[in-house]
Design a protein around this motif. Structure first.
Motif: not given
Length: 398
Positions: A253-261, A269-274, A298-303
């Protein structure tokens, strides 16, 4: 020895028409017509693409009994490259990415890649025309969205005029495909239109009043919906059955504002957490990109979806020789080996702190997130990679 050259201008019209009927895309037809004057005289220009002009959606808001009328708009991203090698030092041979929208009148609008805004006041900086035979023009991606119709039954409020909806289609439209379907995400609501019955169907995936949906996509004959509590829901376009075969994404969990794409790169199929470092108190120094400009942080994680285990797994080798583009209506990967001028293992995305509301020029608010050092900066900070969107490359004018 017989001369092997032929006078293609005398090619019979009926054979030209037969060949043109078998070309798969509108762009192929345009390139075929560009061969010579006689080809253009024999073949009419293809009509502007209006694939879903007869499909309309009426959204019922909670504030009025009168629905809001939408139609489906389509934009296309092209990569343009010169076919011949250019040795002039000021004429970069790199690819030029453009996002355009064809209007019913036949006009072509130049759009900002990271929004739906039309770029204005740049016509004097573009070539009046160019020969498609001199360039490699490749269609990269298509994007769809809901656009407000002009024949509204009432005056819309400011908030209603800001409504936007993401649209995904089950596949390229085929007149013989009765299973063709369209999914729309608008105001947290998911609906599906089916050609078989020519109706819109509400898809019930809401579990509580805090539920919201991040993104939708079509992959491997199913619609995917990534939603609240990191759930991945699948919708069968034929039966409209809803299932949840993929395990919830397990992340800290993070206290930042996140979006997923969601991003499709066949066959995966990939999922990007921004994430945005706009929220105080977040001190995850490994995850966050660093920049002197707070608007760019900004920060990114890729799944990637492991379809054998039905779970999202972290991509450890990052993008390797690819670049990821996160546009308004579509996300896609490009190979830096195939398209020179791209900075690989990087993500091109808009700077949330400086939206391109005035449409100054395409990509004026673009930034690059470098996955090697987790840093983000403006395109201008990367010499040799900053002109992927603007200005037009010099070889267009040579």
């Amino acid at each position: 020895m017989e001369n092997s050259s032929r006078d293609w201008s005398s090619f019979p019209d009926h054979l030209l028409a037969t060949i043109a009927d078998r070309l798969p895309t509108r762009l192929d037809t345009l390139r075929f017509r560009a061969v010579c004057t006689s080809f253009r005289a024999a073949l009419p220009p293809p009509p502007p693409p209006t694939p879903y002009s007869d499909i309309h959606y009426f959204h019922h808001s909670s504030t009025s009994n009168s629905p809001i009328h939408f139609f489906i708009a389509q934009s296309t991203v092209y990569a343009i490259q010169p076919l011949s090698q250019i040795s002039h030092p000021l004429h970069s041979p790199g690819a030029w990415l453009v996002k355009v929208e064809d209007s019913p009148s036949g006009d072509v609008k130049l759009l900002d890649p990271f929004s739906t805004s039309q770029v204005k006041n740049v016509s004097d900086k573009l070539p009046g025309s160019f020969n498609l035979l001199d360039y490699r023009v490749k269609e990269i991606s298509k994007g769809y969205r809901l656009e407000l119709a002009t024949d509204q039954q009432r005056e819309l409020s400011r908030s209603e005029r800001s409504y936007t909806g993401k649209v995904v289609v089950s596949a390229d439209e085929d007149d013989d495909d009765d299973e063709f379907a369209i999914m729309v995400l608008i105001q947290g609501k998911v609906v599906v239109w089916k050609r078989r019955d020519n109706k819109w169907h509400n898809i019930d995936i809401i579990q509580d009043r805090f539920h919201f949906i991040y993104d939708i996509i079509y992959h491997n004959r199913r619609f995917y919906v990534f939603s609240y509590k990191n759930r991945t829901v699948c919708v069968d376009p034929k039966s409209l059955n809803v299932s949840e075969p993929v395990a919830p994404l397990r992340i800290s969990l993070s206290r930042s504002a996140s979006s997923f794409h969601l991003v499709k790169s066949s066959p995966d199929l990939f999922l990007i957490r921004k994430n945005y470092l706009d929220f105080p108190g977040n001190c995850d120094s490994h995850f966050w990109g660093k920049s002197g400009d707070r608007g760019c942080r900004v920060g990114l994680n890729i799944f990637k979806l492991d379809e054998g285990k039905d779970e999202w797994v972290t991509v450890k080798d990052e993008l390797q020789d690819r670049a990821l583009f996160m546009f308004k209506e579509c996300n896609f990967f490009l190979s830096a080996q195939e398209f020179s001028g791209l900075k690989w293992n990087c993500v091109y995305l808009p700077d949330r702190g400086r939206p391109n509301v005035d449409g100054d020029y395409p990509g004026s608010n673009a930034v690059i997130f470098n996955l090697d050092n987790r840093c983000t900066d403006k395109l201008s900070a990367f010499p040799g990679f900053s002109e992927i969107f603007w200005p037009p490359p010099g070889w267009l004018f040579s």
